[in-house]
Design a protein around this motif. Structure first.
Motif, PDB file in Angstrom:
ATOM      1  N   CYS A 255       0.810  -1.461   0.021  1.00 50.20           N
ATOM      2  CA  CYS A 255       0.046   0.010   0.026  1.00 50.20           C
ATOM      3  C   CYS A 255       0.751   1.469   0.005  1.00 50.20           C
ATOM      4  O   CYS A 255       1.990   1.044  -0.121  1.00 50.20           O
ATOM      5  CB  CYS A 255      -0.838  -0.013   1.094  1.00 50.20           C
ATOM      6  N   THR A 256       0.299   2.584   0.030  1.00 48.82           N
ATOM      7  CA  THR A 256       1.287   3.683   0.232  1.00 48.82           C
ATOM      8  C   THR A 256       1.001   4.305   1.395  1.00 48.82           C
ATOM      9  O   THR A 256       1.224   5.558   1.570  1.00 48.82           O
ATOM     10  CB  THR A 256       0.949   4.535  -1.043  1.00 48.82           C
ATOM     11  N   THR A 257       0.326   3.849   2.601  1.00 44.06           N
ATOM     12  CA  THR A 257       0.197   4.614   3.770  1.00 44.06           C
ATOM     13  C   THR A 257       1.328   4.998   4.558  1.00 44.06           C
ATOM     14  O   THR A 257       1.249   5.837   5.353  1.00 44.06           O
ATOM     15  CB  THR A 257      -0.890   3.806   4.664  1.00 44.06           C
ATOM     16  N   CYS A 258       2.518   4.209   4.330  1.00 41.08           N
ATOM     17  CA  CYS A 258       3.672   4.559   5.099  1.00 41.08           C
ATOM     18  C   CYS A 258       4.557   5.618   4.266  1.00 41.08           C
ATOM     19  O   CYS A 258       5.708   5.905   4.651  1.00 41.08           O
ATOM     20  CB  CYS A 258       4.292   3.465   5.421  1.00 41.08           C
ATOM     21  N   LYS A 259       4.018   6.023   3.278  1.00 37.79           N
ATOM     22  CA  LYS A 259       4.798   6.979   2.488  1.00 37.79           C
ATOM     23  C   LYS A 259       5.573   8.092   2.985  1.00 37.79           C
ATOM     24  O   LYS A 259       4.920   8.484   4.042  1.00 37.79           O
ATOM     25  CB  LYS A 259       4.233   7.315   1.158  1.00 37.79           C
ATOM     26  N   ILE A 260       6.725   8.609   2.728  1.00 34.24           N
ATOM     27  CA  ILE A 260       7.346  10.012   3.266  1.00 34.24           C
ATOM     28  C   ILE A 260       7.713  10.913   2.001  1.00 34.24           C
ATOM     29  O   ILE A 260       7.783  10.239   0.939  1.00 34.24           O
ATOM     30  CB  ILE A 260       8.670   9.259   3.708  1.00 34.24           C
ATOM     31  N   ILE A 261       7.322  11.980   2.405  1.00 33.64           N
ATOM     32  CA  ILE A 261       7.843  12.998   1.272  1.00 33.64           C
ATOM     33  C   ILE A 261       9.066  13.454   1.301  1.00 33.64           C
ATOM     34  O   ILE A 261       9.508  13.887   2.641  1.00 33.64           O
ATOM     35  CB  ILE A 261       6.685  14.130   1.369  1.00 33.64           C
ATOM     36  N   VAL A 262      10.109  13.234   0.674  1.00 30.66           N
ATOM     37  CA  VAL A 262      11.408  13.469   0.775  1.00 30.66           C
ATOM     38  C   VAL A 262      11.905  14.833   0.421  1.00 30.66           C
ATOM     39  O   VAL A 262      11.544  15.310  -0.814  1.00 30.66           O
ATOM     40  CB  VAL A 262      12.356  12.454  -0.102  1.00 30.66           C
TER      41      VAL A 262
ATOM     42  N   PRO B  97      15.187   3.033  -5.308  1.00 27.02           N
ATOM     43  CA  PRO B  97      13.652   2.509  -5.410  1.00 27.02           C
ATOM     44  C   PRO B  97      13.565   0.833  -5.441  1.00 27.02           C
ATOM     45  O   PRO B  97      13.984   0.206  -6.467  1.00 27.02           O
ATOM     46  CB  PRO B  97      13.040   3.307  -6.374  1.00 27.02           C
ATOM     47  N   THR B  98      12.589   0.319  -4.801  1.00 23.68           N
ATOM     48  CA  THR B  98      12.314  -0.875  -4.838  1.00 23.68           C
ATOM     49  C   THR B  98      10.970  -1.383  -6.089  1.00 23.68           C
ATOM     50  O   THR B  98      10.674  -0.395  -6.580  1.00 23.68           O
ATOM     51  CB  THR B  98      11.691  -1.873  -3.587  1.00 23.68           C
ATOM     52  N   LYS B  99      10.939  -2.498  -6.443  1.00 22.91           N
ATOM     53  CA  LYS B  99      10.029  -3.099  -7.300  1.00 22.91           C
ATOM     54  C   LYS B  99       8.622  -2.341  -7.008  1.00 22.91           C
ATOM     55  O   LYS B  99       7.779  -1.663  -7.748  1.00 22.91           O
ATOM     56  CB  LYS B  99       9.919  -4.224  -7.705  1.00 22.91           C
ATOM     57  N   PRO B 100       8.083  -2.617  -5.678  1.00 28.08           N
ATOM     58  CA  PRO B 100       6.741  -1.920  -5.413  1.00 28.08           C
ATOM     59  C   PRO B 100       6.651  -0.439  -5.381  1.00 28.08           C
ATOM     60  O   PRO B 100       5.734   0.133  -5.873  1.00 28.08           O
ATOM     61  CB  PRO B 100       6.588  -2.349  -4.097  1.00 28.08           C
ATOM     62  N   GLU B 101       7.813   0.111  -5.111  1.00 32.38           N
ATOM     63  CA  GLU B 101       7.884   1.528  -5.351  1.00 32.38           C
ATOM     64  C   GLU B 101       8.019   2.183  -6.756  1.00 32.38           C
ATOM     65  O   GLU B 101       6.957   2.867  -7.074  1.00 32.38           O
ATOM     66  CB  GLU B 101       8.972   2.184  -4.488  1.00 32.38           C
ATOM     67  N   LEU B 102       8.464   1.258  -7.542  1.00 32.82           N
ATOM     68  CA  LEU B 102       8.363   1.580  -9.119  1.00 32.82           C
ATOM     69  C   LEU B 102       7.127   1.520  -9.613  1.00 32.82           C
ATOM     70  O   LEU B 102       6.464   2.122 -10.419  1.00 32.82           O
ATOM     71  CB  LEU B 102       9.654   0.857  -9.699  1.00 32.82           C
ATOM     72  N   ASP B 103       6.568   0.337  -9.186  1.00 33.96           N
ATOM     73  CA  ASP B 103       5.104  -0.058  -9.580  1.00 33.96           C
ATOM     74  C   ASP B 103       4.063   1.254  -9.126  1.00 33.96           C
ATOM     75  O   ASP B 103       3.258   1.744  -9.900  1.00 33.96           O
ATOM     76  CB  ASP B 103       4.517  -1.293  -9.214  1.00 33.96           C
ATOM     77  N   PHE B 104       4.200   1.601  -7.762  1.00 35.95           N
ATOM     78  CA  PHE B 104       3.273   2.576  -7.469  1.00 35.95           C
ATOM     79  C   PHE B 104       3.434   3.986  -8.071  1.00 35.95           C
ATOM     80  O   PHE B 104       2.680   4.576  -8.441  1.00 35.95           O
ATOM     81  CB  PHE B 104       3.571   2.732  -5.961  1.00 35.95           C
ATOM     82  N   LEU B 105       5.078   4.205  -8.525  1.00 33.03           N
ATOM     83  CA  LEU B 105       5.303   5.527  -9.209  1.00 33.03           C
ATOM     84  C   LEU B 105       4.470   5.432 -10.580  1.00 33.03           C
ATOM     85  O   LEU B 105       4.081   6.467 -11.191  1.00 33.03           O
ATOM     86  CB  LEU B 105       6.647   5.316  -9.265  1.00 33.03           C
ATOM     87  N   LYS B 106       4.501   4.198 -11.399  1.00 28.83           N
ATOM     88  CA  LYS B 106       4.066   4.044 -12.741  1.00 28.83           C
ATOM     89  C   LYS B 106       2.622   4.210 -12.539  1.00 28.83           C
ATOM     90  O   LYS B 106       1.900   4.690 -13.716  1.00 28.83           O
ATOM     91  CB  LYS B 106       4.190   2.531 -13.083  1.00 28.83           C
TER      92      LYS B 106
END
Length: 108
Positions: free
Chosen positions: A44-51, A61-70
């Protein structure tokens, strides 16, 4: 010594004595509530941080992060704290509006 600064938690500074640790682990070990609906599994993206600065001090970035980015569920300046590892230096982040807890006092 690696350090996380959370801007909208009154510039809270968290020092870590170890490197290559997940950002959320460091935050939780210091008694700070941080949302993670999927149990820190990158689903999910509930733990996201704004850098805000220090992205160079994070693992790639990991695969899940790249997938969520796409999919448009993460922006280029956002990472999942359950996936990103702090490798060195200082990391300055913010909690996103949608990811704030109602019981936590936040600063601007």
């Amino acid at each position: 010594m690696p350090q996380i600064v959370i801007e909208n938690l009154f510039n809270l500074r968290i020092n870590s004595s170890s490197v290559h640790r997940k950002v959320i682990e460091i935050i939780h070990e210091n008694g700070i509530d941080w949302m993670h609906a999927c149990g820190k599994k990158g689903r999910c993206t509930t733990c996201k941080i704004i850098v805000k600065s220090g992205s160079e001090n994070l693992s790639p970035p990991t695969k899940p992060e790249l997938d969520f980015l796409k999919l448009g569920r993460l922006k280029t300046d956002e990472r999942l704290s359950c996936q990103a590892e702090l490798t060195s230096g200082e990391l300055v982040v913010r909690v996103g509006e949608l990811n704030k807890f109602p019981h936590v006092a936040y600063s601007k």
